[in-house]
Write an enzyme that holds these catalytic residues in place. Structure first.
Site, PDB file in Angstrom:
ATOM      1  N   GLY A  49       0.778  -1.245   0.000  1.00 19.16           N
ATOM      2  CA  GLY A  49       0.000   0.000   0.000  1.00 19.16           C
ATOM      3  C   GLY A  49       0.803   1.284   0.000  1.00 19.16           C
ATOM      4  CD  GLU A 104       2.377   0.392   6.974  1.00 16.83           C
ATOM      5  OE1 GLU A 104       1.819   0.609   5.886  1.00 16.83           O
ATOM      6  OE2 GLU A 104       2.202  -0.650   7.621  1.00 16.83           O
ATOM      7  CG  ASP A 105      -0.924   1.922   3.143  1.00 13.06           C
ATOM      8  OD1 ASP A 105      -0.502   1.404   4.195  1.00 13.06           O
ATOM      9  OD2 ASP A 105      -1.706   1.332   2.372  1.00 13.06           O
ATOM     10  CG  ASP A 108      -7.709   0.549  10.473  1.00 13.80           C
ATOM     11  OD1 ASP A 108      -8.366   0.987  11.428  1.00 13.80           O
ATOM     12  OD2 ASP A 108      -8.240  -0.074   9.536  1.00 13.80           O
ATOM     13  CE  LYS A 136     -10.092   3.641   7.419  1.00 17.78           C
ATOM     14  NZ  LYS A 136     -10.669   2.340   7.110  1.00 17.78           N
ATOM     15  CG  PHE A 157     -13.554   0.179   2.268  1.00 15.59           C
ATOM     16  CD1 PHE A 157     -12.642   0.326   1.222  1.00 15.59           C
ATOM     17  CD2 PHE A 157     -13.611  -1.026   2.935  1.00 15.59           C
ATOM     18  CE1 PHE A 157     -11.814  -0.720   0.857  1.00 15.59           C
ATOM     19  CE2 PHE A 157     -12.793  -2.080   2.571  1.00 15.59           C
ATOM     20  CZ  PHE A 157     -11.891  -1.925   1.527  1.00 15.59           C
ATOM     21  CG  ASP A 164      -5.766  -3.250  -1.385  1.00 14.34           C
ATOM     22  OD1 ASP A 164      -5.418  -2.786  -0.271  1.00 14.34           O
ATOM     23  OD2 ASP A 164      -6.083  -4.444  -1.548  1.00 14.34           O
ATOM     24  NE  ARG A 170      -2.320  -2.867  -3.747  1.00 11.59           N
ATOM     25  CZ  ARG A 170      -2.372  -3.034  -2.427  1.00 11.59           C
ATOM     26  NH1 ARG A 170      -2.259  -1.996  -1.624  1.00 11.59           N
ATOM     27  NH2 ARG A 170      -2.547  -4.236  -1.909  1.00 11.59           N
TER      28      ARG A 170
END
Ligand code: PRP
Length: 185
Positions: A49, A104-105, A108, A136, A157, A164, A170
């Site tokens: 990601g 990192e993307d 969470d 998030k 989402f 993705d 992506r």
């Protein structure tokens, strides 16, 4: 004519907004890391990601860095965290005594980052810093101070710019919220 935009309820971060924020972070990291070059700096991108964020961010960091990659698995092709993290690919080079920048993307639950930083710490780097595109705001998230965070994002989402759904979207150049009918169908 079909567009991936049709699969989104809304665009949350445009290409322009992302590029401006990534450039800001790049300048900040360049300034913070300029005295660390002598020990060695390794940017560790977490596949898959973070690739888009990483390639843009790293080109905004005006310092000689090594590029390495790790891959974890926790989510599979679904959209709920399984909670358990495994290493699919370790770094290829030694990071001992070097300054590590983890890229990192998304943050969470925090499971992946907690696991990753503990794992990398065991390799005795000189320091570990973290650059994350999105955080998030979710309940029961593991507390963690991200050094370089681009954006807080809604608990929806989201896809695009590396993120993705079932390995798709992506390549969307911006970040948006996926229509529920796409992932509930
Ligand atoms: C995503 C993301 C982080 C992790 C964050 O990875 O890239 O590594 O989930 O979630 P957490 O904070 O709840 O642990 P994913 O397993 O979806 O793999 P990908 O990067 O290949 O999409």
């Amino acid at each position: 004519m079909y567009s991936m935009r049709d699969d989104l309820t809304e665009v949350v971060y445009t290409e322009k907004k992302i590029a401006a924020r990534v450039e800001e972070l790049g300048f900040q990291i360049t300034d913070d890391f300029k005295d660390k070059v002598k020990d060695g700096i390794v940017a560790i991108t977490v596949l898959r990601g973070a690739i888009t964020f990483s390639t843009d961010l790293c080109r905004c960091i005006d310092l000689p860095m090594e590029a390495d990659f790790m891959q974890l698995s926790s989510y599979g092709d679904g959209h709920k965290s399984s909670g358990s993290v495994k290493i699919k690919k370790d770094v290829s080079s030694s990071i001992t005594g070097k300054h590590v920048l983890v890229i990192e993307d998304i943050y969470d639950t925090g499971n992946s980052m907690q696991f990753l930083t503990n794992f990398l710490q065991s390799k005795n780097p000189k320091s570990i810093s973290t650059a994350v595109l999105l955080r998030k705001d979710v309940e029961n998230q593991i507390p963690f101070d991200i050094d370089y965070l681009a954006f807080h994002c809604p608990n929806e989402f989201i896809v695009g710019y590396g993120l993705d759904y079932a390995q798709k979207y992506r390549n969307l150049p911006y970040i948006g919220i996926l229509k529920p009918e796409i992932y509930l169908s």
